[in-house]
Design an enzyme around this catalytic site. Structure first.
Site: not given
Length: 654
Positions: A170-171, A174, A255
């Site tokens: 997930h990071e 980003h 997100e």
């Protein structure tokens, strides 16, 4: 939308952020002047609004307001100029040493190293918030190739490997979606708006002690200080409210996009879904850090409770995020919540028995993991610009194989500063024709010289495909060195490279990747300076000529150059002779090309990749040069799956 489109969109969002900031400054200055007008009418004499807002005092007050806001933002920009490491220091996070033997930290290091190899970036620096027992994480940095990952103690201790991998994926999403630099700029921008409220707190603090003047000279100012302090605090909270609105507008959909990216990277929805369930039904994600408000838009989960959540929340509700991953996950979250109330909770770190988790990696990923080679290329090869900034299960499986192929003693050496330095020297010596003659030139103590000789033998045994992964794993360890020692290391390496009076493509790649990541300005953001190819025609000509000569394309090189340069160069531009493609000129050219806009970089990367693949084969030297080009352009390039290294890798002398 690919990596470059995300980067271009982020730049447009930055322009929008400047507009929001300008409006906030204007409205705040008007609000402060309105408060002063009310004080003037109450304390001095009635004054018409038209007279006040055109007076010199109103202009001075507006200027002071502007100075406070821009000063607060400028100060925070200065504090965060070094990117993720500066933010970690501001948060009080502890750096996780690459050689840590703590099981939870060791697991995190392995996950991040695999993800970095799979995505084609140096391994990020790792930090932990030791005092935070909730589950949360964030990634920070100004450049996609210069990042820091920060996790809480709760995430380290409570998440299983699959769950932690889902959070890290997930990071990384980003990073590739261009959220990271925008998030840092948002922190700095909102710091200026909140500075007005801080000024109000300062005035109230002074008002508390004004009555201690024994001569009573400040008694008359007490009501003014109280009123001004309360008014400025109210304005500050209004600014905070609108700041949260801005963060919510920018972050909420990002997100969901990052959650989708994590599933795409790992092909294991259970990992990130179970991490979200642990937050939902466990200790949550709220942080006690005094900067929880500042970083609320950057974290994996919400950092603080909010009223008006539907309007101000920077993250969608957890059930909405779970439903976006799969329709069955909200029901499983509710079932898990009921089971926690009636039975013994699942031990922290235990993997969930779900169909998705049990199914494991895809066939391509399994193939890469078992054969030690990348999966076959698809029938229609995608453009290189579509591959940049992506991670597939096959990439991840390949990275796991690469990581497992490195002997444990070498991995341990890479996690210690002295060992990492010696490994880098071994990589340089491994491409030398007579490494034994160069060893004495390093003037090392006898024990270090013996270790270096041993590492050299091990590196030569591993072959060429592990050279870049070894370099990527060494970089975070070398960042532990003070800047003066980094500069000395770079100088020693350059002297070692030039000792045999030649430079290979790999030596060029190694030197410039290290300079890019260990130099004084490594973590600073790169500026966009060029919005067309025209000012950089000479640099593009040199780069494409170098790529073609490095690959030794079997077809007519001049015709290949004409095809690749059609959209990039003026008509009639010809291929440079091999002898004019000097690597020192290429280094300067890449520094200028890094100033192109993201969408222009995508065309340049496509042309370079087409040069590499012109003969339907990728030599190791070509892949390494392409990786160096992409790194210096700030474009994460994952492994090329078409690469088939020959039994005897060709000399990459240039």
């Amino acid at each position: 939308m690919n990596f470059f489109e995300h980067q271009a969109r982020a730049k447009r969002r930055t322009s929008l952020l400047v507009l929001y900031f300008s409006l906030a400054v204007l409205l705040t200055a008007m609000a402060v002047n309105l408060v002063c007008l009310l004080v003037m009418n109450w304390m001095v004499r009635p004054t018409p609004a038209s007279e006040w807002f055109t007076s010199a005092p109103a202009a001075w007050i507006a200027g002071a307001t502007l100075l406070i806001i821009t000063g607060g933002s400028a100060l925070r920009f200065w504090q965060l100029r070094d990117g993720g490491a500066a933010l970690a220091d501001m948060l009080g996070a502890r750096r996780i040493e690459p050689g840590s033997n703590t099981p939870a930290e060791r697991q995190l290091i392995n996950i991040v190293e695999e993800m970095a190899i799979a995505s084609g970036i140096p391994v990020p620096e790792l930090f932990v918030l030791d005092n935070e027992q909730a589950i949360n994480a964030l990634v920070a940095g100004h450049r996609p190739t210069e990042t820091c990952v920060i996790v809480t103690r709760g995430a380290l201790e409570q998440l299983s490997r699959d769950e932690m991998q889902g959070v890290i994926a997930h990071e990384f999403s980003h990073v590739f979606n261009a959220d990271m630099r925008l998030n840092l700029r948002l922190i700095a921008t909102l710091a200026g708006i909140v500075a007005i409220g801080k000024t109000g707190e300062f005035l109230l603090h002074n008002a508390r002690f004004s009555h201690f003047d024994s001569r009573g000279r400040r008694q008359d100012a007490l009501p003014v200080l109280l009123l001004a302090g309360v008014a400025l605090m109210a304005i500050g909270y209004i600014g905070l409210f609108f700041g949260r609105l801005i963060k919510a507008a920018i972050s909420r959909q990002r997100e969901l996009l990052a959650d989708a990216g994590a599933v795409q990277f790992t092909r294991n929805p259970a990992g990130i879904a179970q991490a979200l369930i642990r937050i939902r039904n466990g200790n949550g994600s709220y942080l006690n850090n005094r900067h929880a408000e500042d970083m609320s838009h950057m974290c994996f989960g919400e950092t603080l409770p909010l009223k008006l959540r539907g309007l101000l929340a920077t993250h969608p509700p957890l059930d909405e995020r779970l439903a976006a991953i799969g329709s069955q996950w909200p029901a499983r979250a509710r079932a898990d919540e009921r089971s926690r109330r009636t039975a013994t909770p699942t031990p922290a770190g235990a993997d969930a028995a779900t169909p998705e988790a049990a199914s494991g990696p895809t066939a391509a990923m399994t193939f890469a993991a078992t054969t030690g080679a990348p999966a076959a290329a698809p029938a229609s090869r995608p453009r290189a610009s579509d591959v940049v900034g992506t991670v597939t299960p096959a990439h991840l499986g390949y990275a796991r194989t690469i990581h497992a192929s490195i002997p444990a003693p070498l991995r341990e050496a890479l996690h210690q500063p002295e060992g990492a330095e010696l490994m880098i020297c071994a990589l340089v010596l491994s491409v030398s024709e007579q490494p034994g003659q160069l060893l004495p030139s390093l003037s090392l103590p006898s024990d270090q010289q013996a270790r270096l000789a041993h590492y050299l033998q091990e590196v030569q045994k591993l072959g060429t495909r592990l050279r870049l992964p070894l370099l990527d794993m060494a970089i975070p360890t070398l960042k532990l060195l003070p800047q003066a020692e980094r500069d000395q290391l770079l100088a020693r390496l350059e002297a070692l490279v030039r000792a045999d009076r030649r430079i290979t493509l790999f030596e060029f790649v190694l030197l410039h990747i290290l300079e890019d990541h260990l130099g004084k300005t490594a973590a600073r953001s790169q500026r966009t300076l060029y919005r067309s190819f025209q000012p950089l025609a000479d640099e593009i000509r040199l780069l494409l000529s170098t790529m073609i000569h490095a690959g030794g394309a079997q077809q007519d090189p001049a015709r290949l150059f004409q095809r690749l340069g059609t959209a990039l160069l003026p008509a009639g531009t010809t291929l440079l002779p091999r002898e004019q493609c000097r690597l020192d000129r290429l280094a300067d050219a890449l520094k200028r090309l890094a100033g192109l806009t993201p969408l222009l970089k995508s065309l340049l990367v496509d042309a370079c990749a087409d040069a590499v693949l012109a003969d339907r084969r990728v030599q190791v030297a070509e892949a390494e040069l392409l990786r160096a080009v992409c790194t210096l352009l700030d474009c994460p390039m994952p492994p090329l799956f078409e690469m088939t290294a020959p039994a005897h890798a060709p000399q990459d002398r240039f």
